[in-house]
Every structure is written in structure tokens, then in C-alpha cells.
Design a protein around this motif. Structure first.
Motif, PDB file in Angstrom:
ATOM      1  N   MET A   1       0.847  -1.171   0.000  1.00 36.15           N
ATOM      2  CA  MET A   1       0.000   0.000   0.000  1.00 36.15           C
ATOM      3  C   MET A   1       0.894   1.235   0.000  1.00 36.15           C
ATOM      4  O   MET A   1       1.928   1.271   0.650  1.00 36.15           O
ATOM      5  N   LYS A   2       0.423   2.244  -0.725  1.00 37.21           N
ATOM      6  CA  LYS A   2       1.165   3.496  -0.810  1.00 37.21           C
ATOM      7  C   LYS A   2       0.345   4.608  -0.165  1.00 37.21           C
ATOM      8  O   LYS A   2      -0.870   4.660  -0.325  1.00 37.21           O
ATOM      9  N   LEU A   3       1.018   5.491   0.516  1.00 35.65           N
ATOM     10  CA  LEU A   3       0.367   6.606   1.192  1.00 35.65           C
ATOM     11  C   LEU A   3       0.313   7.810   0.258  1.00 35.65           C
ATOM     12  O   LEU A   3       1.304   8.151  -0.396  1.00 35.65           O
ATOM     13  N   GLY A   4      -0.851   8.439   0.183  1.00 37.60           N
ATOM     14  CA  GLY A   4      -1.012   9.606  -0.669  1.00 37.60           C
ATOM     15  C   GLY A   4      -2.181  10.459  -0.221  1.00 37.60           C
ATOM     16  O   GLY A   4      -2.728  10.267   0.862  1.00 37.60           O
ATOM     17  N   PHE A   5      -2.588  11.382  -1.070  1.00 39.23           N
ATOM     18  CA  PHE A   5      -3.705  12.280  -0.781  1.00 39.23           C
ATOM     19  C   PHE A   5      -4.234  12.851  -2.088  1.00 39.23           C
ATOM     20  O   PHE A   5      -3.620  12.709  -3.139  1.00 39.23           O
ATOM     21  N   ILE A   6      -5.386  13.522  -2.005  1.00 42.05           N
ATOM     22  CA  ILE A   6      -5.965  14.173  -3.181  1.00 42.05           C
ATOM     23  C   ILE A   6      -5.407  15.595  -3.290  1.00 42.05           C
ATOM     24  O   ILE A   6      -5.345  16.330  -2.294  1.00 42.05           O
ATOM     25  N   THR A   7      -5.006  15.969  -4.475  1.00 46.72           N
ATOM     26  CA  THR A   7      -4.352  17.264  -4.666  1.00 46.72           C
ATOM     27  C   THR A   7      -5.288  18.455  -4.486  1.00 46.72           C
ATOM     28  O   THR A   7      -4.814  19.581  -4.319  1.00 46.72           O
ATOM     29  N   ALA A   8      -6.580  18.229  -4.508  1.00 49.16           N
ATOM     30  CA  ALA A   8      -7.544  19.340  -4.377  1.00 49.16           C
ATOM     31  C   ALA A   8      -7.358  20.122  -3.085  1.00 49.16           C
ATOM     32  O   ALA A   8      -7.743  21.290  -3.009  1.00 49.16           O
ATOM     33  N   CYS A   9      -6.742  19.498  -2.087  1.00 42.78           N
ATOM     34  CA  CYS A   9      -6.542  20.212  -0.816  1.00 42.78           C
ATOM     35  C   CYS A   9      -5.438  21.267  -0.898  1.00 42.78           C
ATOM     36  O   CYS A   9      -5.203  21.997   0.060  1.00 42.78           O
ATOM     37  N   PHE A  10      -4.793  21.375  -2.073  1.00 47.41           N
ATOM     38  CA  PHE A  10      -3.779  22.406  -2.306  1.00 47.41           C
ATOM     39  C   PHE A  10      -4.125  23.208  -3.559  1.00 47.41           C
ATOM     40  O   PHE A  10      -3.375  23.213  -4.540  1.00 47.41           O
ATOM     41  N   PRO A  11      -5.245  23.937  -3.532  1.00 50.31           N
ATOM     42  CA  PRO A  11      -5.682  24.637  -4.745  1.00 50.31           C
ATOM     43  C   PRO A  11      -4.740  25.753  -5.191  1.00 50.31           C
ATOM     44  O   PRO A  11      -4.729  26.123  -6.363  1.00 50.31           O
ATOM     45  N   GLU A  12      -3.934  26.261  -4.280  1.00 53.75           N
ATOM     46  CA  GLU A  12      -3.053  27.390  -4.615  1.00 53.75           C
ATOM     47  C   GLU A  12      -1.722  26.938  -5.224  1.00 53.75           C
ATOM     48  O   GLU A  12      -0.953  27.778  -5.695  1.00 53.75           O
ATOM     49  N   LEU A  13      -1.454  25.636  -5.204  1.00 49.06           N
ATOM     50  CA  LEU A  13      -0.191  25.123  -5.744  1.00 49.06           C
ATOM     51  C   LEU A  13      -0.412  24.482  -7.107  1.00 49.06           C
ATOM     52  O   LEU A  13      -1.492  23.972  -7.398  1.00 49.06           O
ATOM     53  N   ASN A  14       0.637  24.466  -7.931  1.00 47.07           N
ATOM     54  CA  ASN A  14       0.534  23.748  -9.201  1.00 47.07           C
ATOM     55  C   ASN A  14       0.999  22.310  -8.989  1.00 47.07           C
ATOM     56  O   ASN A  14       1.537  21.955  -7.930  1.00 47.07           O
ATOM     57  N   LEU A  15       0.805  21.474  -9.990  1.00 44.80           N
ATOM     58  CA  LEU A  15       1.086  20.044  -9.856  1.00 44.80           C
ATOM     59  C   LEU A  15       2.559  19.787  -9.528  1.00 44.80           C
ATOM     60  O   LEU A  15       2.873  18.961  -8.664  1.00 44.80           O
ATOM     61  N   GLU A  16       3.459  20.488 -10.184  1.00 46.79           N
ATOM     62  CA  GLU A  16       4.883  20.280  -9.921  1.00 46.79           C
ATOM     63  C   GLU A  16       5.229  20.584  -8.466  1.00 46.79           C
ATOM     64  O   GLU A  16       5.972  19.837  -7.818  1.00 46.79           O
ATOM     65  N   GLU A  17       4.694  21.668  -7.935  1.00 46.57           N
ATOM     66  CA  GLU A  17       4.954  22.019  -6.533  1.00 46.57           C
ATOM     67  C   GLU A  17       4.420  20.945  -5.587  1.00 46.57           C
ATOM     68  O   GLU A  17       5.079  20.587  -4.606  1.00 46.57           O
ATOM     69  N   ILE A  18       3.229  20.437  -5.883  1.00 50.15           N
ATOM     70  CA  ILE A  18       2.628  19.404  -5.028  1.00 50.15           C
ATOM     71  C   ILE A  18       3.448  18.122  -5.076  1.00 50.15           C
ATOM     72  O   ILE A  18       3.737  17.518  -4.039  1.00 50.15           O
ATOM     73  N   VAL A  19       3.821  17.692  -6.284  1.00 52.26           N
ATOM     74  CA  VAL A  19       4.592  16.453  -6.427  1.00 52.26           C
ATOM     75  C   VAL A  19       5.923  16.568  -5.682  1.00 52.26           C
ATOM     76  O   VAL A  19       6.308  15.650  -4.940  1.00 52.26           O
TER      77      VAL A  19
END
Length: 156
Positions: A1-19
Motif C-alpha cells: 500500500m502506498k500513502l497519498g492524498f488528493i491534490t484538491a486540498c492544495f488549490p493554490e499550488l501547481n502540480l509540480e509544486e505538489i509532487v
């Protein structure tokens, strides 16, 4: 199992910043938000970290490289509208965008798309389930044709 989250909780960041941040904090997977940009009718709607409307093979390749370079994966794409909306125009828009999310998942090699069943608040649960049994088979068939599965969040 891998730990993760939904990116919607960071609406102010772009995908690269979140990753980059998620990887540095030990996360291994992300469910990536894919709402249409014009939808902002509730919390997190309108958040999209992948523009599925304009995604092409080149764009998908860049996204795959971003995740691979940080040892991350996309667990699923996320779009959670009311798929049983009583307003048929809204429902049509929801289903059209959901198909674009499914297309994007296929391009990215992502096997899952998360969505809601939704409901008509004026109908009983039994009536909504009957409508679900009529509305969802074509959506599931579309996803299956793209080698993608729909997963349903069981939110009230």
C-alpha cells in the motif's frame, strides 16, 4: 500500500509544486484533481491540477516524467460532481467532463477515476439507486473501453 492524498486540498499550488513537496514528505502517490476550471460551486470544485480538456500525448508524457522523477505515481484522477443532478444540462456537462477525465487517465496509464454517484435531493435513496442503475452503465462502459475503472466515493 502506498500513502497519498488528493491534490484538491492544495488549490493554490501547481502540480509540480505538489509532487515535489509530497515526495519530500514521504508520500508515494497522489489522486490528482481534474475539475473543470469554471466549476466553483462548492469547496474544492474548480481545482484542476491536470487540464484534461487540453491534455495530449506530449502533455501526458511530461506529467509521467514529473511523477517518475520524484518516485511518485498517480493513484487516480479525481472529479466528484453530482452525476445524478436533476438539472439535465448540468448532468450532461458533468458526464461530458467525466469522459474527458477518463480519456486523460487512459493517456496517462492511470487505471482509476474517482467520482460521486450523486443524487436528486427530491428523490428517495431507492429512487436514486434506480436512477444510478440506468445512468452509470454507459459511463462504466466508456471507462472500460479506455481500460479505466470508475471508483465511487461514498459521501452522503
Amino acid at each position: 500500500m502506498k500513502l497519498g492524498f488528493i491534490t484538491a486540498c492544495f488549490p493554490e499550488l501547481n502540480l509540480e509544486e505538489i509532487v515535489k513537496w509530497a515526495s519530500s514528505e514521504g508520500f508515494q502517490a497522489l489522486e490528482v484533481a481534474c475539475w473543470p476550471s469554471e466549476t466553483k460551486d462548492r469547496a474544492y470544485s474548480g481545482v484542476h491540477h491536470i487540464d484534461v480538456v487540453n491534455l495530449d500525448k506530449a502533455g501526458a508524457g511530461k506529467i509521467k516524467k514529473l511523477f517518475e522523477s520524484h518516485g511518485m505515481e498517480i493513484s487516480s484522477l479525481a472529479y466528484y460532481p453530482n452525476n445524478l443532478d436533476p438539472d439535465m444540462e448540468k448532468r450532461k456537462k458533468h458526464h461530458g467532463h467525466l469522459k474527458k477525465v477518463i480519456d486523460a487517465a487512459s493517456l496517462l496509464g492511470v487505471k482509476l477515476v474517482g467520482t460521486f454517484t450523486g443524487r436528486d435531493p427530491k428523490k428517495s435513496t431507492d429512487e436514486s439507486l434506480k436512477e444510478f442503475s440506468e445512468v452509470f452503465p454507459p459511463l462504466v462502459k466508456y471507462a472500460s473501453g479506455k481500460k479505466v475503472k470508475l471508483m465511487i466515493e461514498n459521501c452522503p
